[in-house]
Motif scaffolding. Sequence first.
Motif, PDB file in Angstrom:
ATOM      1  N   THR A   8       0.894  -0.943  -0.348  1.00  0.00           N
ATOM      2  CA  THR A   8      -0.100   0.242  -0.488  1.00  0.00           C
ATOM      3  C   THR A   8       1.056   1.106  -0.042  1.00  0.00           C
ATOM      4  O   THR A   8       0.524   2.337   0.379  1.00  0.00           O
ATOM      5  CB  THR A   8      -1.069   0.115   1.158  1.00  0.00           C
ATOM      6  N   HIS A  34      -6.837   2.632   1.508  1.00  0.00           N
ATOM      7  CA  HIS A  34      -6.725   1.263   1.720  1.00  0.00           C
ATOM      8  C   HIS A  34      -7.058   0.997   2.778  1.00  0.00           C
ATOM      9  O   HIS A  34      -6.587  -0.251   3.281  1.00  0.00           O
ATOM     10  CB  HIS A  34      -5.302   2.040   1.639  1.00  0.00           C
ATOM     11  N   ALA A  35      -6.682   2.027   4.140  1.00  0.00           N
ATOM     12  CA  ALA A  35      -7.595   1.582   5.374  1.00  0.00           C
ATOM     13  C   ALA A  35      -8.653   0.190   5.576  1.00  0.00           C
ATOM     14  O   ALA A  35      -8.926  -0.237   6.550  1.00  0.00           O
ATOM     15  CB  ALA A  35      -7.312   2.080   6.469  1.00  0.00           C
ATOM     16  N   GLU A  36      -9.752   1.268   5.078  1.00  0.00           N
ATOM     17  CA  GLU A  36     -10.935   0.191   4.354  1.00  0.00           C
ATOM     18  C   GLU A  36     -11.321  -1.231   3.876  1.00  0.00           C
ATOM     19  O   GLU A  36     -11.514  -1.825   3.754  1.00  0.00           O
ATOM     20  CB  GLU A  36     -12.130   1.449   4.576  1.00  0.00           C
ATOM     21  N   THR A  69       1.342   6.964   5.367  1.00  0.00           N
ATOM     22  CA  THR A  69       0.459   6.231   5.866  1.00  0.00           C
ATOM     23  C   THR A  69       0.223   4.720   5.790  1.00  0.00           C
ATOM     24  O   THR A  69       0.083   4.066   5.976  1.00  0.00           O
ATOM     25  CB  THR A  69      -0.901   6.893   6.198  1.00  0.00           C
ATOM     26  N   ILE A  73       0.100   1.434   7.201  1.00  0.00           N
ATOM     27  CA  ILE A  73      -1.417   0.442   7.341  1.00  0.00           C
ATOM     28  C   ILE A  73      -0.602  -1.142   6.586  1.00  0.00           C
ATOM     29  O   ILE A  73      -1.025  -2.316   7.327  1.00  0.00           O
ATOM     30  CB  ILE A  73      -1.856   0.532   5.414  1.00  0.00           C
TER      31      ILE A  73
END
Length: 222
Positions: A8, A34-36, A69, A73
């Motif tokens: 990511t 990306h996080a979700e 970020t 992740i």
Amino acid sequence: MKLLAIDTSSSYLSLALSLDNQLLNFHEEMGQKHAERTLPEIQRLLQQADIGLCDLDAIVYGQGPGSFTGLRIACGLAQGLAFSAGLPVIGIPTLDAVAQQSAAERVLVCLDARMQQVYCASYQTGPTWQRLTPITLQDPQDVTLPDGITMLAGDGFTNYPALLAAQRDSTRHTGILRADARSHIALALTGRYPQQHPREAELLYVRNKVALTSIEQQALKG
């Protein structure tokens, strides 16, 4: 080996699942999601392969450089999944993965580092694969072409056209812009990158500064 790879580091979410004779992948522009989206897509790949985390031998992750970020992740998910399944992790540098995707014998990789800079390294690929120069952070105008380089790769060249123009006389761009998790798998299978306990997972930031100050932003605008 059965491996799951997570990258990511860019605006793309790139996943790959390697089984004995099968390679499944997901590679899609994700923006800031990306996080979700990462964990659900991992679960989908595992379901498609009809295996569980505990059936894997290790979890591979893109350790950077790249989006701060995004890197956190990938590393955080790799650690969490590996802890839960009792697996080791394998970190793969982003530029190494881009070089792996190139069919050139010698390639210079430049990735956009934002803030008007690029991450650079040169490689020899093929049977004697090796990183010829360290991964560094440079201003585009300072990037030089090492002897013997025949190809260019990475979005640093396309996002900074002057950088590409400066190298174009003797080389051409591969069209490869960013890391693909399938290349993480290929590199992990070479055994060159150590398996580590999840708590030992590390990120390769290269740059320690996340953003420009307002004064620096104004200076860039002229």
